[in-house]
Motif scaffolding. Structure first.
Motif, PDB file in Angstrom:
ATOM      1  N   TYR A 100       0.813  -1.217   0.000  1.00 45.94           N
ATOM      2  CA  TYR A 100       0.000   0.000   0.000  1.00 45.94           C
ATOM      3  C   TYR A 100       0.848   1.269   0.000  1.00 45.94           C
ATOM      4  CZ  TYR A 100      -3.994  -3.007   0.608  1.00 45.94           C
ATOM      5  OH  TYR A 100      -4.954  -3.963   0.400  1.00 45.94           O
TER       6      TYR A 100
ATOM      7  N   LEU B  21      -8.662   1.698  -7.102  1.00 41.71           N
ATOM      8  CA  LEU B  21      -9.790   1.964  -6.203  1.00 41.71           C
ATOM      9  C   LEU B  21     -10.585   3.195  -6.629  1.00 41.71           C
ATOM     10  CD1 LEU B  21      -8.282   1.247  -2.656  1.00 41.71           C
ATOM     11  CD2 LEU B  21      -9.787  -0.218  -4.031  1.00 41.71           C
TER      12      LEU B  21
ATOM     13  N   ARG C 140     -12.835   6.260  -3.123  1.00 43.15           N
ATOM     14  CA  ARG C 140     -12.393   5.464  -1.967  1.00 43.15           C
ATOM     15  C   ARG C 140     -11.041   5.934  -1.437  1.00 43.15           C
ATOM     16  NH1 ARG C 140     -13.562  -0.694  -3.863  1.00 43.15           N
ATOM     17  NH2 ARG C 140     -12.826  -1.177  -1.761  1.00 43.15           N
TER      18      ARG C 140
ATOM     19  N   GLN D  87     -10.451   6.032   2.416  1.00 44.40           N
ATOM     20  CA  GLN D  87     -10.761   4.849   3.229  1.00 44.40           C
ATOM     21  C   GLN D  87      -9.948   3.620   2.876  1.00 44.40           C
ATOM     22  OE1 GLN D  87     -14.839   5.335   1.809  1.00 44.40           O
ATOM     23  NE2 GLN D  87     -14.819   3.249   0.998  1.00 44.40           N
ATOM     24  N   ARG D  88      -8.975   3.778   1.962  1.00 44.63           N
ATOM     25  CA  ARG D  88      -8.281   2.581   1.496  1.00 44.63           C
ATOM     26  C   ARG D  88      -7.500   1.891   2.601  1.00 44.63           C
ATOM     27  NH1 ARG D  88      -5.283   6.849  -0.350  1.00 44.63           N
ATOM     28  NH2 ARG D  88      -2.994   6.752  -0.234  1.00 44.63           N
TER      29      ARG D  88
ATOM     30  N   GLU E 243      -9.978   0.051   4.874  1.00 39.29           N
ATOM     31  CA  GLU E 243     -10.441  -1.154   4.184  1.00 39.29           C
ATOM     32  C   GLU E 243      -9.355  -2.228   4.167  1.00 39.29           C
ATOM     33  OE1 GLU E 243     -13.491   0.961   0.961  1.00 39.29           O
ATOM     34  OE2 GLU E 243     -11.489   0.310   0.336  1.00 39.29           O
TER      35      GLU E 243
ATOM     36  N   ALA F  72      -9.105  -3.824   7.619  1.00 40.47           N
ATOM     37  CA  ALA F  72     -10.192  -4.773   7.874  1.00 40.47           C
ATOM     38  C   ALA F  72      -9.981  -6.064   7.088  1.00 40.47           C
ATOM     39  CB  ALA F  72     -11.533  -4.137   7.502  1.00 40.47           C
ATOM     40  N   PHE F  73      -9.574  -5.930   5.829  1.00 39.43           N
ATOM     41  CA  PHE F  73      -9.362  -7.115   5.000  1.00 39.43           C
ATOM     42  C   PHE F  73      -8.229  -7.980   5.541  1.00 39.43           C
ATOM     43  CE2 PHE F  73      -6.981  -9.226   1.619  1.00 39.43           C
ATOM     44  CZ  PHE F  73      -7.972 -10.026   1.074  1.00 39.43           C
TER      45      PHE F  73
END
Length: 210
Positions: A173, A184, A188, A191-192, A195, A198-199
């Motif tokens: 990232y 994305l 987005r 919020q990447r 996200e 969370a993933f």
């Protein structure tokens, strides 16, 4: 004086320390964008707001800045792995490591790209650290993870490849930020990382839970 740097941090004045920090910050920008080969002392001086002779007063070459910058950052880069605790819950400890690495990609993308560039070039300036301190730390944490596997506290997993996987999935990232943002899309943008967090939490929790 050293052929690498003209001054060392100890015993320097506040102004000298501030100028060194300015040079490091500017060099980090330039090196993460252009790499060592593409960078010049003129570019670094301009970005730092200093004259080239002023930069040369502190560092006699761009290579000296690059080496000192890598050495200064290496401890910071390794520290999240060092924080995995034997006394903690195994899954929680590994997930916390994932969180720390992803946070570094968000907060220190230039540093991540600098290390990625060095790795692509076969790490000529820090290969001794990779084969020494880093290998020793990975061996230590791999032994801890292998112990958790033997005790049935996490699912069977190759400890070293687990660590490599965490490096790859979190540093992506930062190192491939343009690709991530391009795929994305702008909607987005903000919020990447949430996200991704969370993933990756779900991914590693499912993988590691017995």
């Amino acid at each position: 004086m050293s052929s690498r740097t003209r001054l060392k941090p100890g015993g320097t004045t506040r102004i000298q320390r501030e100028k060194r920090r300015a040079i490091f910050d500017a060099a980090l920008d330039i090196f993460s964008e252009a790499g060592l080969r593409g960078a010049t002392l003129d570019q670094i001086a301009t970005r730092a707001g200093l004259s080239k002779p002023n930069v040369v007063y502190y560092f006699d070459s761009k290579e000296a800045i690059y080496r000192d910058l890598l050495e200064a950052l290496l401890g910071i880069w390794i520290d999240p792995l060092r924080q995995i605790r034997a006394e903690g819950d195994p899954v929680a400890e590994i997930i916390a490591y994932v969180h720390r690495k992803l946070a570094m990609s968000q907060e220190m993308p230039r540093e991540s790209r600098l290390f990625a560039t060095e790795m692509i070039q076969n790490a000529p300036r820090i290969s001794d650290v990779l084969q020494g301190d880093l290998k020793a730390l990975v061996d230590e944490k791999a032994a801890l993870i292998e112990g958790w596997v033997r005790d049935g506290r996490i699912a069977p997993v190759d400890a070293r490849h687990l660590i490599f996987s965490i490096w790859a999935t979190t540093q992506h990232y930062a190192d491939f930020d343009v690709q991530v943002r391009g795929v994305l899309g702008p909607e987005r943008e903000g919020q990447r990382f949430a996200e991704a967090d969370a993933f990756l939490t779900t991914l590693y929790t499912r993988m590691l839970t017995p």
